[in-house]
Write an enzyme that holds these catalytic residues in place. Structure first.
Site, PDB file in Angstrom:
ATOM      1  N   ASP A  42      39.115 -39.010  -5.226  1.00 39.31           N
ATOM      2  CA  ASP A  42      40.320 -38.647  -5.976  1.00 39.31           C
ATOM      3  C   ASP A  42      41.497 -39.394  -5.369  1.00 39.31           C
ATOM      4  OD1 ASP A  42      40.998 -35.990  -7.936  1.00 39.31           O
ATOM      5  OD2 ASP A  42      42.723 -36.879  -6.888  1.00 39.31           O
ATOM      6  N   LYS A  47      43.275 -33.272  -1.446  1.00 32.36           N
ATOM      7  CA  LYS A  47      42.621 -32.309  -2.344  1.00 32.36           C
ATOM      8  C   LYS A  47      41.097 -32.510  -2.306  1.00 32.36           C
ATOM      9  CE  LYS A  47      42.774 -30.400  -7.022  1.00 32.36           C
ATOM     10  NZ  LYS A  47      41.387 -30.024  -7.060  1.00 32.36           N
ATOM     11  N   GLY A  86      41.694 -37.979 -14.877  1.00 30.43           N
ATOM     12  CA  GLY A  86      42.487 -37.885 -16.094  1.00 30.43           C
ATOM     13  C   GLY A  86      43.130 -36.532 -16.025  1.00 30.43           C
ATOM     14  N   PRO A 128      40.215 -38.433 -24.148  1.00 28.99           N
ATOM     15  CA  PRO A 128      39.290 -38.227 -25.266  1.00 28.99           C
ATOM     16  C   PRO A 128      38.016 -39.041 -25.018  1.00 28.99           C
ATOM     17  CG  PRO A 128      41.135 -39.620 -25.927  1.00 28.99           C
ATOM     18  CD  PRO A 128      41.395 -39.244 -24.519  1.00 28.99           C
ATOM     19  N   VAL A 129      36.900 -38.333 -24.894  1.00 20.57           N
ATOM     20  CA  VAL A 129      35.712 -38.930 -24.285  1.00 20.57           C
ATOM     21  C   VAL A 129      35.162 -40.136 -25.060  1.00 20.57           C
ATOM     22  CG1 VAL A 129      34.025 -37.321 -25.276  1.00 20.57           C
ATOM     23  CG2 VAL A 129      33.580 -38.371 -23.070  1.00 20.57           C
ATOM     24  N   HIS A 182      33.434 -36.075 -30.255  1.00 18.09           N
ATOM     25  CA  HIS A 182      33.562 -34.820 -29.503  1.00 18.09           C
ATOM     26  C   HIS A 182      34.958 -34.313 -29.846  1.00 18.09           C
ATOM     27  CE1 HIS A 182      33.899 -31.796 -26.447  1.00 18.09           C
ATOM     28  NE2 HIS A 182      34.799 -32.463 -25.764  1.00 18.09           N
TER      29      HIS A 182
HETATM   30  P1  NAD Z   1      42.437 -31.983 -13.402  1.00 16.73           P
HETATM   31  O1  NAD Z   1      43.859 -32.318 -13.681  1.00 16.73           O
HETATM   32  O2  NAD Z   1      42.096 -30.678 -12.770  1.00 16.73           O
HETATM   33  O3  NAD Z   1      41.781 -33.134 -12.484  1.00 16.73           O
HETATM   34  C1  NAD Z   1      41.939 -34.484 -12.711  1.00 16.73           C
HETATM   35  C2  NAD Z   1      41.841 -35.163 -11.353  1.00 16.73           C
HETATM   36  O4  NAD Z   1      41.837 -36.583 -11.562  1.00 16.73           O
HETATM   37  C3  NAD Z   1      43.025 -34.845 -10.429  1.00 16.73           C
HETATM   38  O5  NAD Z   1      42.562 -34.303  -9.199  1.00 16.73           O
HETATM   39  C4  NAD Z   1      43.707 -36.218 -10.224  1.00 16.73           C
HETATM   40  O6  NAD Z   1      44.267 -36.366  -8.930  1.00 16.73           O
HETATM   41  C5  NAD Z   1      42.532 -37.166 -10.459  1.00 16.73           C
HETATM   42  N1  NAD Z   1      42.938 -38.526 -10.825  1.00 16.73           N
HETATM   43  C6  NAD Z   1      43.835 -38.916 -11.758  1.00 16.73           C
HETATM   44  N2  NAD Z   1      43.923 -40.256 -11.780  1.00 16.73           N
HETATM   45  C7  NAD Z   1      43.054 -40.724 -10.862  1.00 16.73           C
HETATM   46  C8  NAD Z   1      42.681 -42.023 -10.437  1.00 16.73           C
HETATM   47  N3  NAD Z   1      43.237 -43.118 -10.983  1.00 16.73           N
HETATM   48  N4  NAD Z   1      41.764 -42.145  -9.476  1.00 16.73           N
HETATM   49  C9  NAD Z   1      41.203 -41.055  -8.910  1.00 16.73           C
HETATM   50  N5  NAD Z   1      41.516 -39.782  -9.281  1.00 16.73           N
HETATM   51  C10 NAD Z   1      42.424 -39.624 -10.238  1.00 16.73           C
HETATM   52  O7  NAD Z   1      41.695 -32.116 -14.820  1.00 16.73           O
HETATM   53  P2  NAD Z   1      40.284 -31.478 -15.192  1.00 16.73           P
HETATM   54  O8  NAD Z   1      40.484 -30.122 -15.744  1.00 16.73           O
HETATM   55  O9  NAD Z   1      39.338 -31.689 -14.075  1.00 16.73           O
HETATM   56  O10 NAD Z   1      39.876 -32.413 -16.440  1.00 16.73           O
HETATM   57  C11 NAD Z   1      39.524 -33.760 -16.214  1.00 16.73           C
HETATM   58  C12 NAD Z   1      39.213 -34.457 -17.529  1.00 16.73           C
HETATM   59  O11 NAD Z   1      38.021 -33.901 -18.079  1.00 16.73           O
HETATM   60  C13 NAD Z   1      40.312 -34.298 -18.587  1.00 16.73           C
HETATM   61  O12 NAD Z   1      40.469 -35.534 -19.275  1.00 16.73           O
HETATM   62  C14 NAD Z   1      39.716 -33.244 -19.517  1.00 16.73           C
HETATM   63  O13 NAD Z   1      40.269 -33.309 -20.827  1.00 16.73           O
HETATM   64  C15 NAD Z   1      38.270 -33.645 -19.465  1.00 16.73           C
HETATM   65  N6  NAD Z   1      37.303 -32.653 -19.960  1.00 16.73           N
HETATM   66  C16 NAD Z   1      36.281 -33.142 -20.708  1.00 16.73           C
HETATM   67  C17 NAD Z   1      35.335 -32.281 -21.257  1.00 16.73           C
HETATM   68  C18 NAD Z   1      34.237 -32.851 -22.116  1.00 16.73           C
HETATM   69  O14 NAD Z   1      33.469 -32.116 -22.745  1.00 16.73           O
HETATM   70  N7  NAD Z   1      34.095 -34.175 -22.186  1.00 16.73           N
HETATM   71  C19 NAD Z   1      35.430 -30.898 -21.007  1.00 16.73           C
HETATM   72  C20 NAD Z   1      36.471 -30.432 -20.210  1.00 16.73           C
HETATM   73  C21 NAD Z   1      37.421 -31.326 -19.692  1.00 16.73           C
END
Ligand code: NAD
Length: 332
Positions: A42, A47, A86, A128-129, A182
């Site tokens: 990360d 963290k 993200g 958006p996946v 999705h």
């Molecule tokens: P979050 O904000 O809790 O965690 C995101 C993490 O990414 C943070 O810790 C941040 O520091 C890190 N980050 C950001 N840019 C970075 C980089 N360039 N390099 C390394 N780390 C980086 O978010 P979350 O709740 O964990 O969600 C993450 C993603 O998953 C979101 O895009 C969310 O929409 C997606 N999601 C997808 C699905 C699915 O079915 N595909 C389901 C739930 C969430």
């Protein structure tokens, strides 16, 4: 569904993004004991370190695995690289702002993966996946069959649980497929849905429960609303997707071939090109391959084309850097 067994050797997973989704995946992998090495990466190293300590503190009750916080160079030798970085949408912005920010993140992450990648599948979970998967496939200098998105795997799991609730059966009795985006334009394949091995309509007729067009639409809408309902209640979703990713990882790392509705760049399937959306695919540690085309109901095919056009429209606008004028709905 798992088929066949392949020789497996190492079981290393790198997870990029130690947020709610990334850490839930790491935790699920640890509990299921399906990886030997997990690296959490990360941009917020403090963290990632803290999350690793927290996860490690329960390890005396499960198999001892090597879990650590790392940097991008640690993705070398991974069998699976899971991209979860993200962010979720904030209350005061549109989803398009998230698309722009997350695509900027995709560019940074793809550049880092390209520097250190030497093997393994890349699984995109960030939203958006479908858009993220398409752009990552384009940006990564690795064979495109090694890149895929979690796509509709979560939606299929949610669908099985909704339909099972309606029919009062165990979700494991249900075999289903969801293709396309999705998101709101996803397409439930009623033509392929079976309960206890029988077509869903036949099963419902046998037990005297209606499965009319209206009932199907109600179930489909309930499915679409699920992510939003969870977000209203707790601000995010992460356990459901983590369980789905853990299942995929378990199969891939442990020498199985799994069939699931995941997102990958299309190559003329159903006449569609230049987008990534979900179709039923065969996945193992050597890559992702779409299954041969199925006979869909006419309305399923029409909905698939609409879903594909929606994603294509977004990609075209992104290419033209006009995304702020669009209204994209992204489900989580
Ligand atoms: P979050 O904000 O809790 O965690 C995101 C993490 O990414 C943070 O810790 C941040 O520091 C890190 N980050 C950001 N840019 C970075 C980089 N360039 N390099 C390394 N780390 C980086 O978010 P979350 O709740 O964990 O969600 C993450 C993603 O998953 C979101 O895009 C969310 O929409 C997606 N999601 C997808 C699905 C699915 O079915 N595909 C389901 C739930 C969430």
């Amino acid at each position: 569904m798992a088929i066949g067994v392949l020789q497996s050797t190492s079981r290393k997973v790198s997870i990029i993004g130690a947020g709610f989704v990334g850490t839930s995946i790491a935790y699920a992998l640890m509990l299921k004991e399906c990886a030997d090495t997990i690296v959490l990466i990360d941009r917020n190293r403090e963290k990632a370190d803290a999350e690793v300590f927290d996860i490690k503190h329960g390890m005396s009750f499960v198999k001892n695995i090597n879990i650590s916080a790392g940097q991008f160079s640690d993705i070398a030798d991974s069998d699976l690289i899971v991209v979860t970085c993200g962010r979720n949408r904030r209350a005061n912005e549109t989803r398009l702002d998230m698309v722009a920010d997350n695509l900027a993140i995709a560019e940074t992450v793809a550049c880092e993966i390209n520097k250190h990648y030497n093997k393994g599948l890349v699984l995109i979970v960030s939203n958006p996946v479908d858009i993220f998967t398409y752009k990552m496939t384009e940006l990564l200098s690795i064979p495109k069959e090694m890149v895929f998105g979690s796509g509709c795997i979560l939606d299929v799991s949610r669908f099985s649980s909704v339909l099972a609730g309606y029919l009062h059966v165990n979700p494991a009795c249900i075999n289903a497929g969801i293709i396309g985006e999705h998101g709101d334009s996803q397409v439930v394949l009623w033509s392929k849905t079976t309960v206890d091995g029988r077509p869903a309509e036949e099963y419902c007729a046998k037990i005297g429960l209606p499965l009319s067009a209206a009932e199907k639409r109600r179930i489909e809408q309930q499915l679409i609303d699920m992510g939003t309902d969870i977000i209203k209640g707790k601000g995010r979703t992460h356990y459901g997707i983590a369980t789905c990713v853990c299942h995929l990882a378990d199969m891939i790392l442990n020498g199985q071939t799994v069939i699931a509705c995941v997102s990958s760049v299309l190559d003329g399937e159903y006449g569609l090109n230049d987008i990534a959306i979900s179709l039923p695919c065969k996945i193992n540690r050597y890559g992702v391959a779409k299954l041969s085309e199925e006979n869909l109901y006419i309305d399923e095919f029409e909905k698939l084309c609409l879903s594909a056009n929606k994603i294509k429209g977004v990609l075209e606008h992104i290419t033209k850097r006009e995304i702020k004028e669009l209204d994209l709905s992204v489900s989580r």
